[in-house]
Design an enzyme around this catalytic site. Structure first.
Site, PDB file in Angstrom:
ATOM      1  N   GLU A  27      46.886  41.467  44.537  1.00  0.00           N
ATOM      2  CA  GLU A  27      46.169  42.591  43.931  1.00  0.00           C
ATOM      3  C   GLU A  27      46.683  42.853  42.518  1.00  0.00           C
ATOM      4  O   GLU A  27      47.891  42.982  42.304  1.00  0.00           O
ATOM      5  CB  GLU A  27      46.322  43.851  44.786  1.00  0.00           C
ATOM      6  N   THR A  29      46.884  40.940  40.060  1.00  0.00           N
ATOM      7  CA  THR A  29      47.566  39.810  39.425  1.00  0.00           C
ATOM      8  C   THR A  29      46.615  38.955  38.598  1.00  0.00           C
ATOM      9  O   THR A  29      47.045  38.235  37.698  1.00  0.00           O
ATOM     10  CB  THR A  29      48.235  38.910  40.481  1.00  0.00           C
ATOM     11  N   ASP A  30      45.309  39.035  38.881  1.00  0.00           N
ATOM     12  CA  ASP A  30      44.374  38.114  38.224  1.00  0.00           C
ATOM     13  C   ASP A  30      44.310  38.330  36.725  1.00  0.00           C
ATOM     14  O   ASP A  30      44.308  37.371  35.948  1.00  0.00           O
ATOM     15  CB  ASP A  30      42.984  38.185  38.857  1.00  0.00           C
ATOM     16  N   SER A 118      28.453  41.977  43.665  1.00  0.00           N
ATOM     17  CA  SER A 118      27.811  41.470  42.448  1.00  0.00           C
ATOM     18  C   SER A 118      28.029  39.965  42.301  1.00  0.00           C
ATOM     19  O   SER A 118      27.097  39.223  41.953  1.00  0.00           O
ATOM     20  CB  SER A 118      28.331  42.210  41.211  1.00  0.00           C
ATOM     21  N   ASP A 162      36.367  36.697  41.732  1.00  0.00           N
ATOM     22  CA  ASP A 162      35.265  36.994  42.649  1.00  0.00           C
ATOM     23  C   ASP A 162      34.234  35.865  42.696  1.00  0.00           C
ATOM     24  O   ASP A 162      33.885  35.399  43.787  1.00  0.00           O
ATOM     25  CB  ASP A 162      34.597  38.314  42.278  1.00  0.00           C
TER      26      ASP A 162
END
Length: 352
Positions: A27, A29-30, A118, A162
């Site tokens: 969480e 970290t991206d 999305s 995502d």
């Protein structure tokens, strides 16, 4: 729900779909160039499409019972149509030929729940265009186009995580992704486990502002440490000299990357659960993105005998949490925990 023929008077030429996603670990970290460990959820977004008989694109959302008309290269759209417009226009800027289409969308990915609805729509649409028009785009290319569609035509500064999960993942595996170099591989879920996702019922009204603030804090921490991003720090002690709250924010990112790498190396379900529990503690205490309702829901999950571990997932400040549970016990855990949560005066729901 209305079918394609009911709306457009003909049968679709192509059907495509893509899943939503949830983070088991990794969480926040991206956007720090780090490591993530998400999985696709069983729920999917479907698109049915065919070529239009004139110069207009027509988009119909069966969930919203709403239809929008769009001329390629024309005025920008809002709402669900903006995602589709981006998925048409971004490939066209790269030379891919897409002509006017009619599209019906149907989805059981919960919208606005932090489960990447999305990205599921964008990847499903791009998969449909690839088939319908014979576009030379691989699965990684689909993910990249989806990200650019959302950034440029929806105005959302999303990461590549995502759409990568929607394009490359499935609900039987974890997707280990290095967000810096986009190296990835599919890993099995820990033995004798499955995951569930529960919504706290708390709206994420401040999530976007909070995430912008956390991103800025992480960037400032990296600047003070003299590195490109916090991904370049692998010892939590290094961040101790930073002022607060930068030290706390940086410590979460560094330790969360370590948790992802440990999980990806192969651990038991119990060990994986311990990493998830540590992740929630870090998100609460160091990154400051939890709220009392989420803490309660996570605590109820962690205390259930069939749960290995749990943490909030997504931006935080409300929204969902994810738990790793014993295989075959998901329904039992969801019912028991939501009953206990309701007894404390909250209203949650099962999402996955």
């Amino acid at each position: 729900m209305r079918q394609f023929a009911d709306v457009f008077g003909s049968e679709p030429e192509v059907e495509a779909s893509a899943p939503g996603r949830v983070n088991l670990l990794g969480e926040h970290t991206d956007y720090n160039g780090g490591f993530v460990l998400p999985a696709a959820i069983p729920q999917r977004t479907q698109v049915f499409m065919g070529r239009s008989g004139d110069e207009w694109c027509r988009f119909y959302s069966a969930n919203l019972d709403q239809q929008v008309r769009y001329r390629i290269g024309g005025a920008l759209q809002v709402g669900f149509a903006a995602y589709l417009v981006g998925c048409i226009e971004v490939p066209r800027t790269l030379g891919h030929k897409i002509t006017p289409v009619e599209i019906l969308i149907r989805s059981d990915v919960p919208m606005g729940a932090g489960l990447a609805s999305s990205a599921a729509l964008e990847v499903a649409a791009l998969r449909g265009f690839r088939t319908l028009f014979g576009l030379d785009i691989d699965d990684l290319g689909i993910a990249r186009l989806a990200q650019q569609a959302e950034i440029r035509y929806v105005g959302a500064p999303c990461s590549l995580t995502d759409p990568m999960v929607a394009s490359l993942g499935d609900s039987r595996h974890l997707l280990f992704l290095d967000t810096r170099n986009l190296q990835w591989r599919l890993l099995p879920l820990p033995e004798d486990s499955e995951f569930i996702v529960l919504d706290s019922g708390v709206p994420q009204g401040s999530a976007l502002r909070g995430q912008h603030r956390r991103r800025a804090e992480c960037e400032e921490a990296a600047r003070r440490l003299g590195v490109e991003s916090l991904r370049d720090i692998d010892d939590p002690a290094v961040v101790g000299g930073l002022p607060e709250p930068l030290a706390l924010r940086a410590r979460h990112v560094v330790t969360e990357n370590q948790r992802v790498l440990k999980a990806a190396s192969g651990v038991s379900a119990a060990e994986f659960g311990e990493l998830m529990n540590a992740s929630h503690a870090s998100l609460r205490e160091d990154f400051g993105v939890s709220v009392p309702a989420l803490d309660l829901l996570v605590s109820l999950l962690q205390r259930h005998p069939s749960v290995y571990g749990a943490h909030l997932t997504g931006a935080g400040f409300g929204g969902p949490c994810v738990a790793l549970v014993k295989a075959g016990h998901g329904a039992e855990v969801k019912a028991a925990v939501l009953d206990a949560y309701s007894a404390e005066g909250y209203r949650g729901r099962a999402l996955v």
